[in-house]
Design a protein around this motif. Structure first.
Motif, short mmCIF file in Angstrom:
data_model
loop_
_atom_site.label_atom_id
_atom_site.label_comp_id
_atom_site.label_asym_id
_atom_site.label_seq_id
_atom_site.Cartn_x
_atom_site.Cartn_y
_atom_site.Cartn_z
N LEU A 40 0.22 -8.78 2.97
CA LEU A 40 -0.79 -8.30 2.69
C LEU A 40 -0.92 -6.92 1.99
CD1 LEU A 40 -3.65 -10.60 2.71
CD2 LEU A 40 -2.60 -10.22 0.89
N GLU A 41 -0.58 -5.96 3.51
CA GLU A 41 -0.71 -4.98 3.92
C GLU A 41 0.44 -3.90 3.48
OE1 GLU A 41 -3.36 -2.64 4.76
OE2 GLU A 41 -4.55 -4.76 5.20
N CYS A 43 2.37 -5.16 0.59
CA CYS A 43 1.65 -5.32 -1.01
C CYS A 43 1.37 -3.75 -1.69
CB CYS A 43 1.53 -6.70 -1.50
SG CYS A 43 3.02 -7.66 -1.26
N ARG A 44 0.04 -3.70 -0.52
CA ARG A 44 -1.17 -2.47 -0.99
C ARG A 44 -0.77 -1.23 -0.86
NH1 ARG A 44 -5.81 -2.35 3.83
NH2 ARG A 44 -6.43 -0.66 1.77
N ARG A 56 -4.16 -0.76 10.88
CA ARG A 56 -4.72 -1.39 9.59
C ARG A 56 -4.67 -2.38 10.19
NH1 ARG A 56 -2.57 -0.11 3.68
NH2 ARG A 56 -1.87 2.02 3.67
N CYS A 105 -0.69 -12.50 -2.96
CA CYS A 105 -1.13 -11.54 -2.30
C CYS A 105 -2.88 -11.26 -2.97
CB CYS A 105 -1.10 -10.65 -1.99
SG CYS A 105 0.54 -11.27 -0.67
N TYR A 106 -3.10 -11.13 -4.40
CA TYR A 106 -3.43 -10.49 -5.39
C TYR A 106 -4.62 -12.11 -4.96
CZ TYR A 106 -7.22 -10.61 -9.75
OH TYR A 106 -7.85 -10.22 -10.54
#
Length: 122
Positions: A40-41, A43-44, A56, A105-106
């Motif tokens: 998730l991180e 991808c951010r 994070r 993830c979204y």
């Protein structure tokens, strides 16, 4: 797609042994405490250094973070780039396969904002 149609699609995939084996292969990503959070991180941010992950995800230890990053790299989801500099610099970024997880993830983030669920006490 209705829930019934979705369940029919899921069953169609899982009824084929080769496809079920592939689906079973993602269990470590979903089962591990940290791998999905790391994805998730990444991808951010698209590119992160080790220290940025620590900021994070503050509760993760260095050894667990290292292990999780190695897992993600071995699964082909992230790439590790080491620069020959002083001090050493290492960056992690998603591969194309890792980027293809962005919609997943979204949806996880979206679901989490719509449903209050505290799994930390279990």
């Amino acid at each position: 797609m209705t829930p019934e149609e979705m369940m029919s699609e899921i069953n169609a995939v899982l009824d084929v042994p080769e496809q079920k084996a592939r689906v079973d292969g993602i269990v470590p990503l979903l089962h591990g405490k940290w791998e999905l959070q790391i994805m998730l991180e990444v991808c951010r941010a698209d590119v992160l250094r080790f220290g940025e992950y620590k900021k994070r995800i503050p509760n993760i230890t260095n050894s667990v973070l290292t292990s999780a990053l190695r897992n993600l790299e071995s699964w082909g989801l992230i790439t590790r780039i080491q620069y020959n500099e002083i001090p050493p610099r290492v960056e992690y970024m998603p591969t194309e396969k890792g980027r293809s997880l962005l919609p997943v993830c979204y949806e996880i983030i979206k679901w989490g904002t719509e449903h209050s669920l505290d799994c930390s006490t279990k």
